[in-house]
Design a protein around this motif. Structure first.
Motif, mmCIF file in Angstrom:
data_model
loop_
_atom_site.group_PDB
_atom_site.id
_atom_site.type_symbol
_atom_site.label_atom_id
_atom_site.label_comp_id
_atom_site.label_asym_id
_atom_site.label_seq_id
_atom_site.Cartn_x
_atom_site.Cartn_y
_atom_site.Cartn_z
ATOM 1 N N ASP A 1 0.847 -1.186 0.000
ATOM 2 C CA ASP A 1 0.000 0.000 0.000
ATOM 3 C C ASP A 1 0.885 1.239 0.000
ATOM 4 O OD1 ASP A 1 -1.777 2.063 0.351
ATOM 5 O OD2 ASP A 1 -2.909 1.065 1.939
ATOM 6 N N ASN A 2 1.048 1.812 -1.174
ATOM 7 C CA ASN A 2 1.902 2.980 -1.370
ATOM 8 C C ASN A 2 1.066 4.226 -1.666
ATOM 9 O OD1 ASN A 2 4.468 4.247 -1.581
ATOM 10 N ND2 ASN A 2 4.361 4.121 -3.813
ATOM 11 N N THR A 3 -0.169 4.265 -1.182
ATOM 12 C CA THR A 3 -1.064 5.382 -1.491
ATOM 13 C C THR A 3 -0.610 6.700 -0.868
ATOM 14 O OG1 THR A 3 -2.518 4.701 0.324
ATOM 15 C CG2 THR A 3 -3.101 3.947 -1.890
ATOM 16 N N ASN A 4 0.290 6.668 0.103
ATOM 17 C CA ASN A 4 0.758 7.889 0.768
ATOM 18 C C ASN A 4 1.976 8.522 0.116
ATOM 19 O OD1 ASN A 4 -1.187 7.746 2.822
ATOM 20 N ND2 ASN A 4 0.065 6.292 3.966
ATOM 21 N N ASN A 5 2.474 7.961 -0.962
ATOM 22 C CA ASN A 5 3.727 8.443 -1.549
ATOM 23 C C ASN A 5 3.568 8.859 -3.006
ATOM 24 O OD1 ASN A 5 5.995 8.102 0.483
ATOM 25 N ND2 ASN A 5 4.940 6.127 0.625
ATOM 26 N N SER A 6 4.275 9.916 -3.379
ATOM 27 C CA SER A 6 4.220 10.422 -4.750
ATOM 28 C C SER A 6 5.354 9.868 -5.614
ATOM 29 C CB SER A 6 4.264 11.953 -4.746
ATOM 30 O OG SER A 6 5.457 12.393 -4.129
ATOM 31 N N ILE A 7 6.064 8.861 -5.095
ATOM 32 C CA ILE A 7 7.071 8.138 -5.868
ATOM 33 C C ILE A 7 6.854 6.643 -5.655
ATOM 34 C CG2 ILE A 7 8.789 9.994 -5.798
ATOM 35 C CD1 ILE A 7 10.199 8.492 -3.548
ATOM 36 N N PRO A 8 7.347 5.797 -6.553
ATOM 37 C CA PRO A 8 7.160 4.354 -6.381
ATOM 38 C C PRO A 8 7.836 3.818 -5.112
ATOM 39 C CG PRO A 8 7.867 4.850 -8.619
ATOM 40 C CD PRO A 8 8.025 6.113 -7.808
ATOM 41 N N LEU B 1 18.869 1.872 -0.479
ATOM 42 C CA LEU B 1 18.592 1.953 0.956
ATOM 43 C C LEU B 1 17.806 3.203 1.312
ATOM 44 C CD1 LEU B 1 21.940 0.718 2.540
ATOM 45 C CD2 LEU B 1 19.747 -0.456 2.466
ATOM 46 N N VAL B 2 17.159 3.833 0.328
ATOM 47 C CA VAL B 2 16.392 5.048 0.579
ATOM 48 C C VAL B 2 14.962 4.655 0.941
ATOM 49 C CG1 VAL B 2 15.584 7.225 -0.390
ATOM 50 C CG2 VAL B 2 17.838 6.326 -1.029
ATOM 51 N N ALA B 3 14.562 5.008 2.152
ATOM 52 C CA ALA B 3 13.217 4.662 2.627
ATOM 53 C C ALA B 3 12.173 5.530 1.928
ATOM 54 C CB ALA B 3 13.137 4.861 4.134
ATOM 55 N N PRO B 4 10.961 5.015 1.784
ATOM 56 C CA PRO B 4 9.877 5.851 1.271
ATOM 57 C C PRO B 4 9.667 7.049 2.211
ATOM 58 C CG PRO B 4 9.243 3.536 1.283
ATOM 59 C CD PRO B 4 10.533 3.639 2.032
ATOM 60 N N THR B 5 9.221 8.168 1.661
ATOM 61 C CA THR B 5 9.008 9.378 2.457
ATOM 62 C C THR B 5 7.924 9.183 3.503
ATOM 63 O OG1 THR B 5 9.634 10.683 0.535
ATOM 64 C CG2 THR B 5 8.498 11.842 2.296
ATOM 65 N N ASN B 6 6.818 8.579 3.108
ATOM 66 C CA ASN B 6 5.685 8.357 4.011
ATOM 67 C C ASN B 6 5.465 6.860 4.216
ATOM 68 O OD1 ASN B 6 4.961 11.200 4.225
ATOM 69 N ND2 ASN B 6 4.367 11.017 2.083
ATOM 70 N N ASN B 7 4.589 6.531 5.168
ATOM 71 C CA ASN B 7 4.342 5.130 5.501
ATOM 72 C C ASN B 7 3.885 4.303 4.305
ATOM 73 O OD1 ASN B 7 5.015 5.523 8.160
ATOM 74 N ND2 ASN B 7 2.914 5.604 8.886
ATOM 75 N N VAL B 8 4.439 3.109 4.236
ATOM 76 C CA VAL B 8 4.023 2.084 3.281
ATOM 77 C C VAL B 8 3.641 0.864 4.107
ATOM 78 C CG1 VAL B 8 4.756 0.553 1.410
ATOM 79 C CG2 VAL B 8 5.561 2.913 1.465
ATOM 80 N N THR B 9 2.498 0.275 3.788
ATOM 81 C CA THR B 9 2.087 -0.958 4.469
ATOM 82 C C THR B 9 2.350 -2.134 3.538
ATOM 83 O OG1 THR B 9 0.382 0.156 5.764
ATOM 84 C CG2 THR B 9 0.145 -2.224 5.491
ATOM 85 N N VAL B 10 3.054 -3.138 4.067
ATOM 86 C CA VAL B 10 3.323 -4.357 3.300
ATOM 87 C C VAL B 10 2.634 -5.512 4.014
ATOM 88 C CG1 VAL B 10 5.081 -5.974 2.493
ATOM 89 C CG2 VAL B 10 5.528 -3.518 2.398
ATOM 90 N N ARG B 11 1.846 -6.256 3.250
ATOM 91 C CA ARG B 11 1.179 -7.456 3.762
ATOM 92 C C ARG B 11 1.675 -8.636 2.922
ATOM 93 N NH1 ARG B 11 -2.500 -3.428 3.308
ATOM 94 N NH2 ARG B 11 -3.516 -2.759 5.235
ATOM 95 N N ILE B 12 2.068 -9.696 3.599
ATOM 96 C CA ILE B 12 2.555 -10.898 2.912
ATOM 97 C C ILE B 12 1.713 -12.066 3.407
ATOM 98 C CG2 ILE B 12 4.506 -12.462 2.539
ATOM 99 C CD1 ILE B 12 6.322 -10.008 3.166
ATOM 100 N N MET B 13 1.158 -12.812 2.484
ATOM 101 C CA MET B 13 0.393 -14.002 2.835
ATOM 102 C C MET B 13 1.204 -15.208 2.408
ATOM 103 S SD MET B 13 -3.387 -12.724 1.865
ATOM 104 C CE MET B 13 -3.818 -11.037 2.244
ATOM 105 N N ALA B 14 1.468 -16.065 3.388
ATOM 106 C CA ALA B 14 2.382 -17.186 3.155
ATOM 107 C C ALA B 14 1.921 -18.409 3.939
ATOM 108 C CB ALA B 14 3.799 -16.780 3.578
ATOM 109 N N GLU B 15 2.568 -19.511 3.628
ATOM 110 C CA GLU B 15 2.379 -20.741 4.417
ATOM 111 C C GLU B 15 3.702 -21.401 4.631
ATOM 112 O OE1 GLU B 15 -0.134 -23.540 2.432
ATOM 113 O OE2 GLU B 15 1.391 -24.060 1.004
#
Length: 120
Positions: free
Chosen positions: A43-50, A106-120
């Protein structure tokens, strides 16, 4: 918020890994032991860059270890990638999120990014 790992009552995946503040610091060994990743949601909706989620099959040395998998979420977008057959991680799953497309970024996104991983 720290990374959370929860068990799922789901016929397809049994672990949901969530990091609501994914950044350039690796979340190491979030799923100890072998695992298979089926879905990665960035979820990168808070950032104006990839933003780029990097997944590792080891404890990464940030900026040095090549990711096993790297996925892009375009600017201002929530990107979900489904891997039908799954991607196997033989020893563990670690991940981080950066704003540069280079595997050693190693440059962090400017704003929060949420990462969800579904695994087994």
């Amino acid at each position: 918020m720290p990374v959370s790992v929860s068990s799922q009552n789901n016929p397809y995946v049994d672990k949901l890994i969530v990091d609501t503040t994914a950044n350039a610091t690796a979340e190491d060994n979030v799923l100890p032991g072998a695992g298979t990743v089926y879905i990665v949601d960035i979820d990168n909706t808070n950032n104006s860059i990839p933003a780029y989620a990097k997944l590792f099959n080891s404890s990464p040395t940030e900026g040095t270890t090549e990711p096993s998998m790297m996925l892009k979420a375009p600017k201002n977008v929530r990107q979900t990638v489904t891997i039908t057959e799954g991607i196997a991680f033989a020893s563990q799953i670690s991940f981080m999120c950066v704003s540069g497309s280079a595997t050693n970024s190693l440059v962090a996104p400017t704003n929060n990014v949420t990462v969800r991983i579904m695994a087994e």
